[in-house]
Design a protein around this motif. Sequence first.
Motif, PDB file in Angstrom:
ATOM      1  N   GLY A   1      63.712 -71.878 -16.400  1.00 52.13           N
ATOM      2  CA  GLY A   1      65.045 -72.067 -15.820  1.00 52.13           C
ATOM      3  C   GLY A   1      65.668 -70.743 -15.387  1.00 52.13           C
ATOM      4  O   GLY A   1      66.306 -70.659 -14.326  1.00 52.13           O
ATOM      5  N   TYR A   2      65.497 -69.694 -16.206  1.00 49.02           N
ATOM      6  CA  TYR A   2      65.972 -68.356 -15.807  1.00 49.02           C
ATOM      7  C   TYR A   2      65.352 -67.947 -14.469  1.00 49.02           C
ATOM      8  O   TYR A   2      66.018 -67.385 -13.610  1.00 49.02           O
ATOM      9  CB  TYR A   2      65.557 -67.303 -16.844  1.00 49.02           C
ATOM     10  N   THR A   3      64.049 -68.208 -14.340  1.00 49.92           N
ATOM     11  CA  THR A   3      63.358 -67.800 -13.113  1.00 49.92           C
ATOM     12  C   THR A   3      63.888 -68.596 -11.924  1.00 49.92           C
ATOM     13  O   THR A   3      64.067 -68.045 -10.841  1.00 49.92           O
ATOM     14  CB  THR A   3      61.840 -67.995 -13.278  1.00 49.92           C
ATOM     15  N   TYR A   4      64.148 -69.884 -12.142  1.00 54.13           N
ATOM     16  CA  TYR A   4      64.749 -70.694 -11.067  1.00 54.13           C
ATOM     17  C   TYR A   4      66.099 -70.110 -10.664  1.00 54.13           C
ATOM     18  O   TYR A   4      66.410 -69.998  -9.472  1.00 54.13           O
ATOM     19  CB  TYR A   4      64.958 -72.148 -11.518  1.00 54.13           C
ATOM     20  N   LEU A   5      66.921 -69.770 -11.656  1.00 53.33           N
ATOM     21  CA  LEU A   5      68.235 -69.202 -11.330  1.00 53.33           C
ATOM     22  C   LEU A   5      68.078 -67.916 -10.526  1.00 53.33           C
ATOM     23  O   LEU A   5      68.769 -67.714  -9.521  1.00 53.33           O
ATOM     24  CB  LEU A   5      69.036 -68.931 -12.615  1.00 53.33           C
TER      25      LEU A   5
ATOM     26  N   ALA B   1      62.677 -76.430  -7.637  1.00 55.37           N
ATOM     27  CA  ALA B   1      61.491 -76.148  -8.449  1.00 55.37           C
ATOM     28  C   ALA B   1      60.638 -75.112  -7.738  1.00 55.37           C
ATOM     29  O   ALA B   1      60.800 -74.858  -6.541  1.00 55.37           O
ATOM     30  CB  ALA B   1      60.690 -77.412  -8.698  1.00 55.37           C
ATOM     31  N   ILE B   2      59.734 -74.499  -8.483  1.00 53.65           N
ATOM     32  CA  ILE B   2      58.800 -73.500  -7.948  1.00 53.65           C
ATOM     33  C   ILE B   2      57.377 -74.008  -8.211  1.00 53.65           C
ATOM     34  O   ILE B   2      57.079 -74.495  -9.311  1.00 53.65           O
ATOM     35  CB  ILE B   2      59.022 -72.135  -8.631  1.00 53.65           C
ATOM     36  N   GLY B   3      56.526 -73.910  -7.185  1.00 57.32           N
ATOM     37  CA  GLY B   3      55.091 -74.140  -7.363  1.00 57.32           C
ATOM     38  C   GLY B   3      54.697 -75.422  -8.071  1.00 57.32           C
ATOM     39  O   GLY B   3      53.925 -75.363  -9.039  1.00 57.32           O
ATOM     40  N   ASN B   4      55.212 -76.554  -7.625  1.00 54.27           N
ATOM     41  CA  ASN B   4      54.854 -77.859  -8.214  1.00 54.27           C
ATOM     42  C   ASN B   4      55.332 -78.077  -9.639  1.00 54.27           C
ATOM     43  O   ASN B   4      54.890 -79.005 -10.316  1.00 54.27           O
ATOM     44  CB  ASN B   4      53.344 -78.101  -8.182  1.00 54.27           C
ATOM     45  N   MET B   5      56.196 -77.203 -10.118  1.00 56.57           N
ATOM     46  CA  MET B   5      56.764 -77.427 -11.452  1.00 56.57           C
ATOM     47  C   MET B   5      57.884 -78.477 -11.364  1.00 56.57           C
ATOM     48  O   MET B   5      58.263 -78.921 -10.289  1.00 56.57           O
ATOM     49  CB  MET B   5      57.296 -76.111 -12.017  1.00 56.57           C
ATOM     50  N   ARG B   6      58.386 -78.865 -12.543  1.00 55.70           N
ATOM     51  CA  ARG B   6      59.476 -79.833 -12.588  1.00 55.70           C
ATOM     52  C   ARG B   6      60.824 -79.156 -12.330  1.00 55.70           C
ATOM     53  O   ARG B   6      60.948 -77.936 -12.463  1.00 55.70           O
ATOM     54  CB  ARG B   6      59.532 -80.479 -13.977  1.00 55.70           C
ATOM     55  N   SER B   7      61.833 -79.960 -12.048  1.00 49.83           N
ATOM     56  CA  SER B   7      63.204 -79.440 -11.981  1.00 49.83           C
ATOM     57  C   SER B   7      63.628 -79.010 -13.384  1.00 49.83           C
ATOM     58  O   SER B   7      63.075 -79.478 -14.388  1.00 49.83           O
ATOM     59  CB  SER B   7      64.155 -80.517 -11.469  1.00 49.83           C
ATOM     60  N   PHE B   8      64.649 -78.140 -13.458  1.00 51.26           N
ATOM     61  CA  PHE B   8      65.134 -77.744 -14.781  1.00 51.26           C
ATOM     62  C   PHE B   8      65.737 -78.946 -15.508  1.00 51.26           C
ATOM     63  O   PHE B   8      65.611 -79.056 -16.733  1.00 51.26           O
ATOM     64  CB  PHE B   8      66.128 -76.581 -14.685  1.00 51.26           C
ATOM     65  N   ALA B   9      66.349 -79.874 -14.770  1.00 50.36           N
ATOM     66  CA  ALA B   9      66.876 -81.092 -15.405  1.00 50.36           C
ATOM     67  C   ALA B   9      65.762 -81.846 -16.135  1.00 50.36           C
ATOM     68  O   ALA B   9      65.960 -82.329 -17.256  1.00 50.36           O
ATOM     69  CB  ALA B   9      67.529 -81.996 -14.361  1.00 50.36           C
TER      70      ALA B   9
ATOM     71  N   HIS C   1      59.709 -65.773 -23.864  1.00 53.33           N
ATOM     72  CA  HIS C   1      60.595 -65.781 -22.697  1.00 53.33           C
ATOM     73  C   HIS C   1      59.910 -65.135 -21.483  1.00 53.33           C
ATOM     74  O   HIS C   1      59.816 -65.751 -20.415  1.00 53.33           O
ATOM     75  CB  HIS C   1      61.868 -65.032 -23.080  1.00 53.33           C
ATOM     76  N   HIS C   2      59.408 -63.921 -21.652  1.00 60.31           N
ATOM     77  CA  HIS C   2      58.805 -63.242 -20.494  1.00 60.31           C
ATOM     78  C   HIS C   2      57.468 -63.875 -20.113  1.00 60.31           C
ATOM     79  O   HIS C   2      57.127 -63.946 -18.939  1.00 60.31           O
ATOM     80  CB  HIS C   2      58.657 -61.746 -20.758  1.00 60.31           C
ATOM     81  N   ARG C   3      56.726 -64.359 -21.097  1.00 60.70           N
ATOM     82  CA  ARG C   3      55.456 -65.019 -20.774  1.00 60.70           C
ATOM     83  C   ARG C   3      55.712 -66.257 -19.923  1.00 60.70           C
ATOM     84  O   ARG C   3      54.947 -66.558 -18.997  1.00 60.70           O
ATOM     85  CB  ARG C   3      54.718 -65.378 -22.056  1.00 60.70           C
ATOM     86  N   ALA C   4      56.782 -66.983 -20.216  1.00 60.23           N
ATOM     87  CA  ALA C   4      57.110 -68.180 -19.437  1.00 60.23           C
ATOM     88  C   ALA C   4      57.480 -67.807 -18.005  1.00 60.23           C
ATOM     89  O   ALA C   4      57.238 -68.587 -17.076  1.00 60.23           O
ATOM     90  CB  ALA C   4      58.264 -68.941 -20.097  1.00 60.23           C
ATOM     91  N   GLN C   5      58.063 -66.622 -17.832  1.00 59.31           N
ATOM     92  CA  GLN C   5      58.309 -66.155 -16.465  1.00 59.31           C
ATOM     93  C   GLN C   5      56.967 -65.881 -15.790  1.00 59.31           C
ATOM     94  O   GLN C   5      56.778 -66.205 -14.611  1.00 59.31           O
ATOM     95  CB  GLN C   5      59.219 -64.924 -16.508  1.00 59.31           C
ATOM     96  N   GLY C   6      56.010 -65.338 -16.552  1.00 67.36           N
ATOM     97  CA  GLY C   6      54.650 -65.165 -16.039  1.00 67.36           C
ATOM     98  C   GLY C   6      53.999 -66.498 -15.678  1.00 67.36           C
ATOM     99  O   GLY C   6      53.311 -66.610 -14.656  1.00 67.36           O
ATOM    100  N   TYR C   7      54.244 -67.533 -16.510  1.00 66.70           N
ATOM    101  CA  TYR C   7      53.741 -68.875 -16.178  1.00 66.70           C
ATOM    102  C   TYR C   7      54.279 -69.317 -14.814  1.00 66.70           C
ATOM    103  O   TYR C   7      53.557 -69.906 -14.005  1.00 66.70           O
ATOM    104  CB  TYR C   7      54.217 -69.898 -17.215  1.00 66.70           C
ATOM    105  N   THR C   8      55.567 -69.070 -14.600  1.00 62.68           N
ATOM    106  CA  THR C   8      56.191 -69.493 -13.338  1.00 62.68           C
ATOM    107  C   THR C   8      55.593 -68.721 -12.166  1.00 62.68           C
ATOM    108  O   THR C   8      55.347 -69.304 -11.097  1.00 62.68           O
ATOM    109  CB  THR C   8      57.715 -69.295 -13.410  1.00 62.68           C
ATOM    110  N   TYR C   9      55.352 -67.421 -12.366  1.00 67.66           N
ATOM    111  CA  TYR C   9      54.690 -66.631 -11.310  1.00 67.66           C
ATOM    112  C   TYR C   9      53.318 -67.234 -11.003  1.00 67.66           C
ATOM    113  O   TYR C   9      52.936 -67.367  -9.833  1.00 67.66           O
ATOM    114  CB  TYR C   9      54.504 -65.176 -11.749  1.00 67.66           C
TER     115      TYR C   9
END
Lengths: 158, 158
Positions: free
Chosen positions: B139-143, B39-47, A134-142
């Motif tokens: 998705g958590y990070t998007y929220l 979306a963030i940084g060229n990622m996909r939408s959560f959908a 979970h937290h690593r995926a937040q790191g991925y998003t960062y």
Amino acid sequence: MNNSTIISKEELLIHWQGHRALTRRVIEKFPEKELFTFAIGNMRSFADMVKELLSIAVPGLDGIVNGKTDAYNHDLKLDTKEALLNAWDESTPKITALYNQIPVERFHEDHNLFGEYNFPIYQNLLYFVDNEVHHRAQGYTYLRALAIEPPFFWERTL
Amino acid sequence: MNNSTIISKEELLIHWQGHRALTRRVIEKFPEKELFTFAIGNMRSFADMVKELLSIAVPGLDGIVNGKTDAYNHDLKLDTKEALLNAWDESTPKITALYNQIPVERFHEDHNLFGEYNFPIYQNLLYFVDNEVHHRAQGYTYLRALAIEPPFFWERTL
């Protein structure tokens, strides 16, 4: 516990250590400054999340093995990327050594993790892994927000 | 497979369905528009991530149960939040029904998942869960970026 068991003690440890190897790669991808300062939407820095993971893995296993229920402390004095990576690497063999001390027959016994979460030990351990993913995926998003390509999700070799 | 098994077939299914219940709550938290566009940084939408999860769970299990190795198709025609949630809810009993058809002795047999990932079935299944936790955390990070409080990580009740 019944006899339809599908995952062995050794397999769960390999699974977890594989995830830890990937998390280490994510730490490495961060520039030093952003590791400690970058965040999205009032979340913590990735360094703070890594400190949480470090304060759960070895202390949590120590609690399971030695019957301790002390609270966790996420506020570790690790102020550089090198210090975080060193702490990560020091945890790796400690995790294996402590994990191996848990007898198979204890995995379905309850343990009051950190004095707060009273669940069967196998659920404590799955929580450690889930929380790390979970937290690593937040790191991925960062990393994506910083326009840095993260490691492949399936790279789990140590 | 050895006799030091610590997680039963039933326990892994409960673990997965608990995670799926949490993922459903995360879908629900998104406003309709942002679910499909933010979306963030060229990622996909959560959908789009949810469509990936939908295109892995039932089709992946169908492959395991019926020995199919067809490729996945993440491009599902689900264009509203309601359609996504309905597809999610339709998958829930199908997952349980298909999973229950996997004999315990097959969990350590290799299966070439989607014709691409040839690993023991218990590893295919752990991958389904890990991948879901991973994308849900995005998705958590998007929220959080949208200033929306996500559900508690430990809320897994169906």
